[in-house]
Design a protein around this motif. Sequence first.
Motif, PDB file in Angstrom:
ATOM      1  N   LEU A   1     -16.620   5.570  16.995  1.00 38.56           N
ATOM      2  CA  LEU A   1     -15.516   5.858  16.094  1.00 38.56           C
ATOM      3  C   LEU A   1     -14.284   5.054  16.517  1.00 38.56           C
ATOM      4  N   ARG A   2     -13.759   4.258  15.579  1.00 37.26           N
ATOM      5  CA  ARG A   2     -12.569   3.456  15.839  1.00 37.26           C
ATOM      6  C   ARG A   2     -11.616   3.588  14.664  1.00 37.26           C
ATOM      7  N   ALA A   3     -10.329   3.264  14.941  1.00 42.36           N
ATOM      8  CA  ALA A   3      -9.314   3.348  13.888  1.00 42.36           C
ATOM      9  C   ALA A   3      -8.450   2.096  13.923  1.00 42.36           C
ATOM     10  N   GLN A   4      -8.158   1.556  12.751  1.00 39.75           N
ATOM     11  CA  GLN A   4      -7.244   0.432  12.603  1.00 39.75           C
ATOM     12  C   GLN A   4      -5.926   0.985  12.072  1.00 39.75           C
ATOM     13  N   VAL A   5      -4.830   0.754  12.830  1.00 44.60           N
ATOM     14  CA  VAL A   5      -3.538   1.364  12.529  1.00 44.60           C
ATOM     15  C   VAL A   5      -2.563   0.280  12.075  1.00 44.60           C
ATOM     16  N   GLU A   6      -1.814   0.582  11.009  1.00 52.38           N
ATOM     17  CA  GLU A   6      -0.790  -0.326  10.504  1.00 52.38           C
ATOM     18  C   GLU A   6       0.390   0.496   9.998  1.00 52.38           C
ATOM     19  N   GLU A   7       1.599   0.080  10.385  1.00 54.99           N
ATOM     20  CA  GLU A   7       2.806   0.749   9.899  1.00 54.99           C
ATOM     21  C   GLU A   7       3.175   0.135   8.551  1.00 54.99           C
ATOM     22  N   ILE A   8       2.955   0.868   7.453  1.00 52.71           N
ATOM     23  CA  ILE A   8       3.161   0.331   6.113  1.00 52.71           C
ATOM     24  C   ILE A   8       4.577   0.591   5.612  1.00 52.71           C
ATOM     25  N   ALA A   9       5.316   1.479   6.249  1.00 58.29           N
ATOM     26  CA  ALA A   9       6.717   1.751   5.919  1.00 58.29           C
ATOM     27  C   ALA A   9       7.351   2.384   7.150  1.00 58.29           C
ATOM     28  N   THR A  10       8.654   2.588   7.093  1.00 59.65           N
ATOM     29  CA  THR A  10       9.343   3.172   8.238  1.00 59.65           C
ATOM     30  C   THR A  10       8.807   4.571   8.511  1.00 59.65           C
ATOM     31  N   ASN A  11       8.239   4.747   9.725  1.00 56.46           N
ATOM     32  CA  ASN A  11       7.682   6.029  10.178  1.00 56.46           C
ATOM     33  C   ASN A  11       6.457   6.464   9.357  1.00 56.46           C
ATOM     34  N   VAL A  12       5.836   5.547   8.597  1.00 52.80           N
ATOM     35  CA  VAL A  12       4.632   5.857   7.819  1.00 52.80           C
ATOM     36  C   VAL A  12       3.523   4.924   8.303  1.00 52.80           C
ATOM     37  N   TYR A  13       2.388   5.500   8.746  1.00 56.53           N
ATOM     38  CA  TYR A  13       1.303   4.739   9.333  1.00 56.53           C
ATOM     39  C   TYR A  13       0.032   4.953   8.514  1.00 56.53           C
ATOM     40  N   GLU A  14      -0.719   3.850   8.347  1.00 53.55           N
ATOM     41  CA  GLU A  14      -2.010   3.906   7.660  1.00 53.55           C
ATOM     42  C   GLU A  14      -3.125   3.750   8.685  1.00 53.55           C
ATOM     43  N   LEU A  15      -4.105   4.662   8.691  1.00 50.95           N
ATOM     44  CA  LEU A  15      -5.251   4.627   9.590  1.00 50.95           C
ATOM     45  C   LEU A  15      -6.505   4.395   8.751  1.00 50.95           C
ATOM     46  N   ARG A  16      -7.222   3.321   9.034  1.00 51.43           N
ATOM     47  CA  ARG A  16      -8.494   3.033   8.365  1.00 51.43           C
ATOM     48  C   ARG A  16      -9.621   3.142   9.382  1.00 51.43           C
ATOM     49  N   LEU A  17     -10.619   3.957   9.075  1.00 49.23           N
ATOM     50  CA  LEU A  17     -11.765   4.181   9.953  1.00 49.23           C
ATOM     51  C   LEU A  17     -13.004   3.621   9.265  1.00 49.23           C
ATOM     52  N   PRO A  18     -13.547   2.483   9.733  1.00 51.22           N
ATOM     53  CA  PRO A  18     -14.739   1.913   9.114  1.00 51.22           C
ATOM     54  C   PRO A  18     -16.014   2.580   9.647  1.00 51.22           C
ATOM     55  N   TYR A  19     -17.052   2.556   8.816  1.00 52.79           N
ATOM     56  CA  TYR A  19     -18.392   3.028   9.196  1.00 52.79           C
ATOM     57  C   TYR A  19     -18.348   4.489   9.656  1.00 52.79           C
ATOM     58  N   VAL A  20     -17.837   5.361   8.838  1.00 51.57           N
ATOM     59  CA  VAL A  20     -17.800   6.793   9.120  1.00 51.57           C
ATOM     60  C   VAL A  20     -18.355   7.545   7.919  1.00 51.57           C
ATOM     61  N   ARG A  21     -18.735   8.790   8.156  1.00 49.04           N
ATOM     62  CA  ARG A  21     -19.244   9.646   7.074  1.00 49.04           C
ATOM     63  C   ARG A  21     -18.465  10.951   6.955  1.00 49.04           C
ATOM     64  N   ALA A  22     -17.922  11.472   8.077  1.00 47.85           N
ATOM     65  CA  ALA A  22     -17.227  12.769   8.035  1.00 47.85           C
ATOM     66  C   ALA A  22     -16.023  12.736   8.974  1.00 47.85           C
ATOM     67  N   ALA A  23     -15.125  11.759   8.779  1.00 45.64           N
ATOM     68  CA  ALA A  23     -13.959  11.629   9.645  1.00 45.64           C
ATOM     69  C   ALA A  23     -12.911  12.679   9.301  1.00 45.64           C
ATOM     70  N   LYS A  24     -12.208  13.160  10.335  1.00 37.26           N
ATOM     71  CA  LYS A  24     -11.139  14.136  10.131  1.00 37.26           C
ATOM     72  C   LYS A  24     -10.187  14.085  11.317  1.00 37.26           C
ATOM     73  N   ILE A  25      -8.970  14.616  11.097  1.00 40.14           N
ATOM     74  CA  ILE A  25      -7.965  14.743  12.154  1.00 40.14           C
ATOM     75  C   ILE A  25      -8.053  16.153  12.721  1.00 40.14           C
ATOM     76  N   ASP A  26      -8.458  16.258  14.000  1.00 43.01           N
ATOM     77  CA  ASP A  26      -8.610  17.580  14.616  1.00 43.01           C
ATOM     78  C   ASP A  26      -7.264  18.176  15.028  1.00 43.01           C
ATOM     79  N   SER A  27      -6.411  17.368  15.667  1.00 44.92           N
ATOM     80  CA  SER A  27      -5.132  17.882  16.141  1.00 44.92           C
ATOM     81  C   SER A  27      -4.206  16.709  16.396  1.00 44.92           C
ATOM     82  N   VAL A  28      -2.912  17.032  16.567  1.00 42.40           N
ATOM     83  CA  VAL A  28      -1.882  16.042  16.870  1.00 42.40           C
ATOM     84  C   VAL A  28      -1.059  16.590  18.029  1.00 42.40           C
TER      85      VAL A  28
END
Length: 710
Positions: A230-257
């Motif tokens: 499991l890997r994530a590609q992170v890009e800041e698309i706006a101020t304090n806004v981040y886009e995370l793209r996870l390739p080759y996944v089937r059931a990705a989710k955010i467990d905690s922060v």
Amino acid sequence: MSCMNHIPVFRWPLLCCLSLLFLGVPSLLAQRTDRFDYRVQPTEEAAFYTVHFDTRFRYPEAPPPKAAASADVPGKTQVSVWLSNYQVSGPDSTVADMVSVRVNLPETIPGETIFLSSLMREGGTPNFPVPIGERIAETGSVTISYAGQEVTRTIVSFAHTVEPPAPAAPVVREGRDSVSPASPAVVETEAVHKEQPYQVDYRRLSPEAFIEKWPDQRALVHDALGRIPLRAQVEEIATNVYELRLPYVRAAKIDSVTGGHRYSVLTDDMDPPYGHRFVVEVSDTGLFRLHLSDSTKHRGTTIVTLDNLLGGTFAQSADSATFTFHGGRPPYMLLFLRNGAPITDYELGSDTVWHTDLASLRTLIGTAGSYGMQLTDSQRSVTWNFGGARLQLDRPKRPLKDYRVALVVVAALLLAGIYYAFRKRGQRKRGRLIREKLQTEESAPNPVTTGHARNPAIVSTVNGARLRENRRPATVPVGFRVTKRDVRDRFNGRFNPDEHPAQFLSLDLAELWSASRVSEVLFGRVAIGALDGFLRKGNIDKIVAAGQNEAGERWERNEDIPEIGGMLMGQYQLEANGQSYRVSVEQFIPLAARVQNLVKMEIDPMSLARDLSQAQDDYPHLTVVGWFHTHPGHGLFLSQPDLKVQYNHFRKPYHFAMEIDSLTDQLDTAFFTYMPSERMNNRDTRRNDRGWFSWADIEKFSRHQTNTLP
């Protein structure tokens, strides 16, 4: 650098086998170790500190056996980058403990950060696959910070080669369940039971390549997806806004922060055919760690770090200056300082780049000179000093004709002579007035001390000589230290909190510190009322009503609220263990500041001596037990100037420093005490499971009949 670089390649297999036999840990293979040292200057003082850590590549499992790979299709193994042996050395261990390191490896795992500090000496990245025989070359950045503020940032790079296994002897299949060396008869049997092309590709190709080539083989595609970490590609698309793209996944989710509190997930969508997309917006300044998982993968967890720490760069040319900003929470504000004192500020809004000419900066600031800079965001809780860089503003050059040069020089010398003469005259006049005032006070009787001739008096130190109350100095005391009157014999064996427990609020300092010479502070109602009134007049009323200071100037913003302070008087009692003290606070003595602004407060030594002498005469049964000052919007900690005041004037084991952050909702309050090692407790030694005291709760004691916090 490790000496392992000089070992011949053909001895590596033998060394690996010996290490496995002696260590007995076949599941972890560590490779070459690289040593990194950085020399930094974390504070404004001239002292330098050395930051050291080691890096190495680690294999969580042994590489594939030689029979599992061929010369044409090498196998893969899992590798992680590991940092250890973190050390900071320098002249002051207190400063060294507050230095931390962040290592970012965007090429390996985008967004992954390895954080090292005095509390965590090692860390590493999640495992990632590497083809055997290829060279691993990693490039990232090392960010060194002091007390949460970035000091320097540089590039780090290191590399390693995974040696390929020797090619295996060719084998053929004898039927379905046995393998033997190639022979004509077996080749004929192999032809009968030939595998399908997608089965051959499933064994030979990488999971990613197989999915791209055979998307219709759903069962094998799902199995291949489970083999991809499991890997994530992170890009800041706006101020304090981040886009995370996870390739080759089937059931990705955010467990905690972890690491931050204010955030929101704006988008949580599938990205066909086998991907997932998250869009996360953060509102706090700091490091957010997102814990991601995919239950369909063998290695289905990873951690992504969103670096929202406040930072920026500064560059100055001959006629312009460029500022860049990142992280934090806009709008930004830039503060210019001269000799540590604020001069002016400039609202930047949400812009991340500000380019201006030096003429405009001279107009904004007002005068030429060398200026420090501090960047802050809307939260006003974190600042960035651009790595200690300074803005240099020279006076505009005006061409002078040759015949005017001599005139200018003569005029400058004449003005300097006049200034020097008036200055010496003023100094002599002030010295005469002070001597006359001291002689007048010396001849006048002291009604407070009459009849108490044997009482100790306040002592001043002038060039090493001690002058008592009846021998006042004939000149202005320059650079003296105030020694507090020892009044232990005045207590008469009585400790006021034990005599009148209903008049004191008990504060257990074990809630803040694990090691403290002061175990309990007992705050009296009278002292609470006096300090609260002083705090409201000096800070809180200005925050609420945006009032005026003594000069009639308006406090336009919360961050303009100045630091204020005073002395705490009471009693102390040594406990039965002979190590810790119970200290009472019964009177509060405000101190008038000579210099007072939002970042510092300076006390006039003459005023300090006068006020302290008067207080000890008014309350002969009490002694000085500590001092108090505010940190409006700065957070609670002892800065280097605070530590100098504590170590120079408050050296008794029962002395403590009290701080209140008057810009917090509950008026956070701290009592910094000595440890048994004679070092001061500070922000880094606070117990992690406890918060600060609240002055709002302490103040309620003066209005309720209770001696515990609500």
